[in-house]
Design an enzyme around this catalytic site. Structure first.
Site, mmCIF file in Angstrom:
data_model
loop_
_atom_site.group_PDB
_atom_site.id
_atom_site.type_symbol
_atom_site.label_atom_id
_atom_site.label_comp_id
_atom_site.label_asym_id
_atom_site.label_seq_id
_atom_site.Cartn_x
_atom_site.Cartn_y
_atom_site.Cartn_z
ATOM 1 N N ALA A 189 -7.373 13.324 0.963
ATOM 2 C CA ALA A 189 -7.220 13.079 2.397
ATOM 3 C C ALA A 189 -6.449 11.799 2.680
ATOM 4 O O ALA A 189 -6.243 11.430 3.829
ATOM 5 C CB ALA A 189 -8.595 13.008 3.062
ATOM 6 N N TYR A 211 6.181 9.696 -3.266
ATOM 7 C CA TYR A 211 5.711 8.313 -3.369
ATOM 8 C C TYR A 211 6.555 7.535 -4.383
ATOM 9 O O TYR A 211 7.031 6.431 -4.103
ATOM 10 C CB TYR A 211 4.220 8.283 -3.761
ATOM 11 C CG TYR A 211 3.621 6.897 -3.701
ATOM 12 C CD1 TYR A 211 2.929 6.472 -2.579
ATOM 13 C CD2 TYR A 211 3.777 6.007 -4.761
ATOM 14 C CE1 TYR A 211 2.383 5.188 -2.508
ATOM 15 C CE2 TYR A 211 3.246 4.731 -4.705
ATOM 16 C CZ TYR A 211 2.551 4.328 -3.578
ATOM 17 O OH TYR A 211 2.021 3.061 -3.524
ATOM 18 N N LEU A 233 -7.599 8.833 1.796
ATOM 19 C CA LEU A 233 -8.613 7.814 2.117
ATOM 20 C C LEU A 233 -9.086 7.093 0.856
ATOM 21 O O LEU A 233 -10.123 6.444 0.855
ATOM 22 C CB LEU A 233 -9.793 8.466 2.849
ATOM 23 C CG LEU A 233 -9.432 9.140 4.180
ATOM 24 C CD1 LEU A 233 -10.659 9.817 4.789
ATOM 25 C CD2 LEU A 233 -8.843 8.141 5.179
ATOM 26 N N SER A 234 -8.304 7.210 -0.211
ATOM 27 C CA SER A 234 -8.545 6.435 -1.435
ATOM 28 C C SER A 234 -9.868 6.732 -2.115
ATOM 29 O O SER A 234 -10.612 5.821 -2.489
ATOM 30 C CB SER A 234 -8.429 4.934 -1.163
ATOM 31 O OG SER A 234 -7.128 4.626 -0.812
ATOM 32 N N ASP A 285 -5.412 -0.277 -1.790
ATOM 33 C CA ASP A 285 -6.635 0.533 -1.747
ATOM 34 C C ASP A 285 -7.812 -0.185 -2.398
ATOM 35 O O ASP A 285 -8.921 -0.223 -1.853
ATOM 36 C CB ASP A 285 -6.428 1.871 -2.475
ATOM 37 C CG ASP A 285 -5.172 2.583 -2.016
ATOM 38 O OD1 ASP A 285 -4.697 2.294 -0.909
ATOM 39 O OD2 ASP A 285 -4.660 3.429 -2.778
ATOM 40 N N HIS A 293 3.141 1.013 2.494
ATOM 41 C CA HIS A 293 4.125 0.881 1.394
ATOM 42 C C HIS A 293 4.651 -0.548 1.265
ATOM 43 O O HIS A 293 5.626 -0.785 0.567
ATOM 44 C CB HIS A 293 5.278 1.889 1.542
ATOM 45 C CG HIS A 293 4.862 3.291 1.183
ATOM 46 N ND1 HIS A 293 5.229 3.918 0.023
ATOM 47 C CD2 HIS A 293 4.076 4.182 1.849
ATOM 48 C CE1 HIS A 293 4.703 5.146 -0.018
ATOM 49 N NE2 HIS A 293 3.999 5.327 1.084
ATOM 50 N N THR A 294 4.012 -1.471 1.947
ATOM 51 C CA THR A 294 4.394 -2.877 1.810
ATOM 52 C C THR A 294 3.740 -3.504 0.581
ATOM 53 O O THR A 294 4.225 -4.516 0.083
ATOM 54 C CB THR A 294 3.956 -3.663 3.063
ATOM 55 O OG1 THR A 294 2.620 -3.250 3.393
ATOM 56 C CG2 THR A 294 4.866 -3.372 4.239
HETATM 57 C C1 GLA Z 1 -1.278 4.637 -1.444
HETATM 58 C C2 GLA Z 1 -1.219 3.621 -2.561
HETATM 59 C C3 GLA Z 1 -1.254 2.194 -2.015
HETATM 60 C C4 GLA Z 1 -0.193 2.003 -0.932
HETATM 61 C C5 GLA Z 1 -0.253 3.141 0.089
HETATM 62 C C6 GLA Z 1 0.864 3.070 1.075
HETATM 63 O O1 GLA Z 1 -2.511 4.554 -0.796
HETATM 64 O O2 GLA Z 1 -2.288 3.811 -3.462
HETATM 65 O O3 GLA Z 1 -1.093 1.276 -3.064
HETATM 66 O O4 GLA Z 1 1.075 1.887 -1.499
HETATM 67 O O5 GLA Z 1 -0.231 4.410 -0.523
HETATM 68 O O6 GLA Z 1 0.741 1.964 1.902
#
Ligand code: GLA
Length: 382
Positions: free
Chosen positions: A123, A224, A125-126, A172, A32-33
């Site tokens: 999951a 989120y 994992l994007s 991601d 979340h940075t």
């Molecule tokens: C998700 C979002 C990212 C990031 C993460 C947390 O994966 O898509 O942009 O904010 O959460 O680090």
């Protein structure tokens, strides 16, 4: 797996012109940075999404996948993020984002596209970034955009923000575009400068376990977005453009001006940025065996300050560490999804068993546990 070129030929009646692919990601640390203009340290995983593509004579995009029925058809002259739906929004959203950013689409031709993927969905994992980046890499080559990797990552993020409606950062897509074998990607989200940092996992006899809690997560709604809003509030009350600018002294000031919850959210971001920088330094100076505490501290901060973990994730991480993992933490947006454990390879199976047993004894859903290998980012495969 059936070759995507064969499936393409069956579906569209001709061979594809090429196949492009992009991976999912694991974030080693820095959660979340990204949307706070901070630091992240992800890597691309050995699970990918493929796009087989052939050009058409009109200006229509025809989209099919191996995981959903039917065909989505959209005209390049009428792309509208407001009406894009389902998984096709990630692909069409990238084309729209490019046009919106001023990339010329005048010479662009229509495309037949078939998507296949082995990145697990839901999951953490994007899988969405993998789809955006595979599409972006294909568009870039076929339509001659000549954009660099970070610019393509940015388009994926815009697609996610505008076409899908999730207020996410660049983490991601940057991992999916810039990943390299046995490296993490150190990204400064303020300057968007990135550099690969070696992990040396095989050399150290280490591996990374992904422990998917199978608790579904959702970024377009809910927690989120609330965390995003808390961070924006914290920055506003501290009088800074983003939480990137807040250091330990700023946190002291936060004690006076912030409510208790916002203070906890801000503290996570400030300490997490520090941990990312420390992880980069520690990897260079002492190697991956030395980063365990940083991973564990990040997990504690996400659990206690940012409050984005779930009991399944907390138990999996604690159990993995008790069973011999060097460190363990949740990865990704949170509220479900996956955690990771950095493990000595010879102990990987025993640690996975210990986690499965602990969750079963607690009456929790069975996790799916597998190893991932830091891998190459988006590319043309054929
Ligand atoms: C998700 C979002 C990212 C990031 C993460 C947390 O994966 O898509 O942009 O904010 O959460 O680090």
């Amino acid at each position: 797996m059936t070759d995507i070129r064969d499936t393409f030929a069956k579906v569209y009646g001709r061979a594809p012109e090429g196949v492009w692919s992009a991976p999912g990601r694991v974030n080693l640390i820095g959660e979340h940075t990204d949307y706070n203009n901070g630091y992240v340290l992800p890597f691309a995983i050995d699970r990918r999404t493929w796009a087989a593509v052939a050009r058409r004579e009109d200006r229509d995009i025809h989209l099919r996948s191996t995981f959903a029925d039917g065909e989505v058809v959209a005209s390049l002259d009428a792309l509208d993020p407001a009406v894009m739906e389902g998984w096709s929004a990630y692909v069409l959203g990238v084309a729209w984002a490019a046009a919106d950013a001023g990339v010329t689409m005048d010479g662009a031709f229509g495309l037949d596209i078939l998507i296949d993927s082995d990145v697990p969905v839901g999951a953490g994992l994007s899988s969405s970034a993998a789809l955006e980046c595979a599409a972006g890499a294909a568009f870039n080559d076929l339509w001659g955009w000549e954009l660099d990797k970070i610019a393509l990552a940015r388009l994926g993020r815009v697609a996610e923000n505008k076409a899908v409606g999730a207020p996410t950062g660049l983490l991601d897509q940057a991992a999916s575009m810039l990943g390299e074998a046995d490296h993490v990607v150190f990204l400064d989200c303020l300057t968007e400068e990135a550099r690969p940092v070696p992990l040396h996992l095989p050399h150290e006899g280490l591996g990374i376990l992904v422990m998917n809690s199978n608790v579904d997560h959702e970024h377009a709604t809910g927690g989120y977005g609330e965390r995003f809003a808390s961070c924006a509030l914290g920055a506003k009350e501290l009088g800074v453009a983003s939480l990137r600018e807040v250091d330990r002294d700023g946190l002291e000031r936060g004690l006076e001006v912030l409510d208790a919850e916002t203070l906890r959210r801000v503290r996570h971001i400030v300490t997490e940025n520090e941990r990312v920088l420390q992880t980069v330094d520690t990897l260079a100076a002492h190697g991956p065996r030395a980063i365990g505490n940083l991973l564990n501290e990040s997990q504690a901060s996400m659990r206690d300050d940012f409050e984005i973990t779930v009991p399944e994730i907390d138990l999996a991480c604690d159990t993995a560490v008790s069973a011999g993992a060097i460190g363990a933490r949740m990865t990704g947006g949170g509220f479900g999804g996956s955690s990771i454990a950095l493990v000595p390879l010879e102990q990987a199976d025993a640690i996975a068993d210990a986690v499965r047993d602990a969750l079963a004894r607690a009456g929790m859903r069975e996790p799916t546990i597998f190893t991932v290998t830091p891998s190459q980012g988006a590319r043309r495969d054929s």
